[in-house]
Design an enzyme around this catalytic site. Structure first.
Site, PDB file in Angstrom:
ATOM      1  N   HIS A 107      49.480  76.180  48.256  1.00 23.47           N
ATOM      2  CA  HIS A 107      48.196  75.495  48.474  1.00 23.47           C
ATOM      3  C   HIS A 107      47.729  75.668  49.897  1.00 23.47           C
ATOM      4  O   HIS A 107      48.492  76.037  50.790  1.00 23.47           O
ATOM      5  CB  HIS A 107      48.326  74.000  48.148  1.00 23.47           C
ATOM      6  CG  HIS A 107      49.278  73.269  49.054  1.00 23.47           C
ATOM      7  ND1 HIS A 107      50.654  73.375  48.956  1.00 23.47           N
ATOM      8  CD2 HIS A 107      49.051  72.416  50.079  1.00 23.47           C
ATOM      9  CE1 HIS A 107      51.232  72.634  49.877  1.00 23.47           C
ATOM     10  NE2 HIS A 107      50.282  72.038  50.589  1.00 23.47           N
ATOM     11  N   ASP A 109      45.836  73.078  52.619  1.00 23.72           N
ATOM     12  CA  ASP A 109      45.743  71.622  52.635  1.00 23.72           C
ATOM     13  C   ASP A 109      44.341  71.094  52.343  1.00 23.72           C
ATOM     14  O   ASP A 109      43.356  71.547  52.941  1.00 23.72           O
ATOM     15  CB  ASP A 109      46.253  71.070  53.974  1.00 23.72           C
ATOM     16  CG  ASP A 109      47.774  71.145  54.033  1.00 23.72           C
ATOM     17  OD1 ASP A 109      48.418  71.010  52.970  1.00 23.72           O
ATOM     18  OD2 ASP A 109      48.316  71.360  55.127  1.00 23.72           O
ATOM     19  N   HIS A 265      50.430  77.801  51.886  1.00 21.61           N
ATOM     20  CA  HIS A 265      51.837  77.536  52.219  1.00 21.61           C
ATOM     21  C   HIS A 265      52.544  76.874  51.045  1.00 21.61           C
ATOM     22  O   HIS A 265      51.901  76.344  50.124  1.00 21.61           O
ATOM     23  CB  HIS A 265      51.972  76.710  53.503  1.00 21.61           C
ATOM     24  CG  HIS A 265      51.314  75.364  53.441  1.00 21.61           C
ATOM     25  ND1 HIS A 265      49.960  75.192  53.610  1.00 21.61           N
ATOM     26  CD2 HIS A 265      51.821  74.126  53.220  1.00 21.61           C
ATOM     27  CE1 HIS A 265      49.658  73.918  53.518  1.00 21.61           C
ATOM     28  NE2 HIS A 265      50.770  73.237  53.253  1.00 21.61           N
ATOM     29  N   ARG A 280      53.475  65.100  60.210  1.00 19.51           N
ATOM     30  CA  ARG A 280      52.354  66.002  59.976  1.00 19.51           C
ATOM     31  C   ARG A 280      51.022  65.377  60.385  1.00 19.51           C
ATOM     32  O   ARG A 280      50.761  64.203  60.097  1.00 19.51           O
ATOM     33  CB  ARG A 280      52.325  66.320  58.472  1.00 19.51           C
ATOM     34  CG  ARG A 280      51.470  67.495  58.108  1.00 19.51           C
ATOM     35  CD  ARG A 280      51.512  67.724  56.619  1.00 19.51           C
ATOM     36  NE  ARG A 280      50.252  67.269  56.053  1.00 19.51           N
ATOM     37  CZ  ARG A 280      49.739  67.708  54.910  1.00 19.51           C
ATOM     38  NH1 ARG A 280      50.384  68.613  54.188  1.00 19.51           N
ATOM     39  NH2 ARG A 280      48.610  67.254  54.453  1.00 19.51           N
TER      40      ARG A 280
HETATM   41  C1  SIN Z   1      53.186  70.650  53.275  1.00 15.61           C
HETATM   42  O1  SIN Z   1      52.505  70.266  54.219  1.00 15.61           O
HETATM   43  O2  SIN Z   1      52.687  71.088  52.252  1.00 15.61           O
HETATM   44  C2  SIN Z   1      54.692  70.571  53.387  1.00 15.61           C
HETATM   45  C3  SIN Z   1      55.260  71.665  54.221  1.00 15.61           C
HETATM   46  C4  SIN Z   1      56.733  71.467  54.418  1.00 15.61           C
HETATM   47  O3  SIN Z   1      57.232  70.351  54.302  1.00 15.61           O
HETATM   48  O4  SIN Z   1      57.403  72.456  54.729  1.00 15.61           O
END
Ligand code: SIN
Length: 289
Positions: A107, A109, A265, A280
């Site tokens: 995806h 974000d 990602h 995050r």
């Molecule tokens: C994400 O933000 O989708 C998770 C990425 C991760 O935890 O490596």
């Protein structure tokens, strides 16, 4: 707070061989960056799409302050933020958790938003001894590699995005029975849809990139379900071919910043029995064009 002494010439950018992804060293992100250093970081980020800064033990305040140097915070829906920190999400998975690790689907974000975040910053607090990598797909090189005929077909198309599959009232999280530490807020809001160009142009580099994902894209305007499913299925396979993917290995206190406008990602699992904790933030973005 005093600015750090680093000069733009003292920062080192070490790209991956493909040019997709680069390590940045020679600076201290706990202090405000002087304008020329910040410019150099922005340029590296625009050029390499995923950049990481090893050995940056940041406090919450410092993570927020660095994020704000990149741009204003984005809006993070459907996940409860950290107590007293409305702009930080804690991605935490306990050693005994059996629920699928968060982010385990390709995806970009919050692509279902009108203005999806330009950047996501992820700071590693606890890194498991095995697994827990993050995979990144380079949607610019994936676009470039298509035939001119396919590019012409895709260039005018509009893809429809929605958060329904993960966060809707009948979505994956709503149906989950296993314990999950992260507080996910499922909602009818998630069932809204938002159109975006299937191929978007990066506002800084001017390069075109594919902008669809299996987690958030629910169809293509003007196509039947079968037509969009076939075309999107082809694109997902294409975008995530090994040649376009970089596997990111974490160390504790590493800050990684990626460009949601031209990457996908995927959070890899493989660390059952171990704690993983990441913090995050997101930076607001523009309407995709
Ligand atoms: C994400 O933000 O989708 C998770 C990425 C991760 O935890 O490596």
């Amino acid at each position: 707070m005093p600015q750090q002494a680093a000069k733009a010439e003292s920062i080192h950018v070490t790209p991956n061989e493909s040019g997709f992804g680069a390590a940045i060293t020679g600076l201290d992100l706990s202090k405000p960056l002087p304008p020329d250093v910040l410019e150099a970081v922005r340029a590296a980020w625009a050029h390499h799409a995923v950049v990481w800064f090893p050995d940056q033990p940041l406090t919450h305040d410092e993570l927020e302050a660095f994020t704000l140097q990149i741009g204003p915070f984005g809006h993070d829906p459907f996940i409860a933020p950290m107590e007293g920190r409305p702009h930080i999400l804690e991605l935490r998975r306990e050693p005994d958790e059996k629920a699928r690790n968060f982010g385990a689907g390709w995806h970009s974000d919050w692509s279902f938003q009108d203005r999806p975040p330009a950047a996501t910053l992820l700071h590693s607090k606890v890194v498991p001894p095995v697994g827990g990598d993050t995979l990144y797909a380079d949607c610019t090189r994936a676009y470039d590699a298509l035939s001119d005929t396919m590019k012409r077909l895709l260039d005018g198309l509009v893809a429809v995005h929605s958060a329904a599959l993960p966060y809707g009232t009948k979505g994956v999280f709503a149906q989950e029975t296993e314990k999950r530490t992260m507080k996910i807020i499922v909602s009818e809001e998630a069932e809204k849809t938002c159109p975006h160009p299937l191929v978007r142009t990066h506002p800084v580099t001017g390069r075109k990139a594919l902008y669809v994902s299996p987690v958030y894209t629910v169809g293509i305007e003007g196509m039947t379900y079968e037509e969009s499913a076939a075309l999107l299925g082809f694109l997902y396979n294409h975008m995530t071919r090994d040649e376009f993917v970089y596997r990111h290995k974490w160390q504790p206190n590493m800050l990684t910043m990626w460009d949601n406008r031209c990457t996908l990602h995927f959070a890899d699992g493989g660390y059952d029995g171990h704690l993983r904790v990441m913090h995050r933030t997101t930076v607001a973005g523009d309407v995709p064009h």
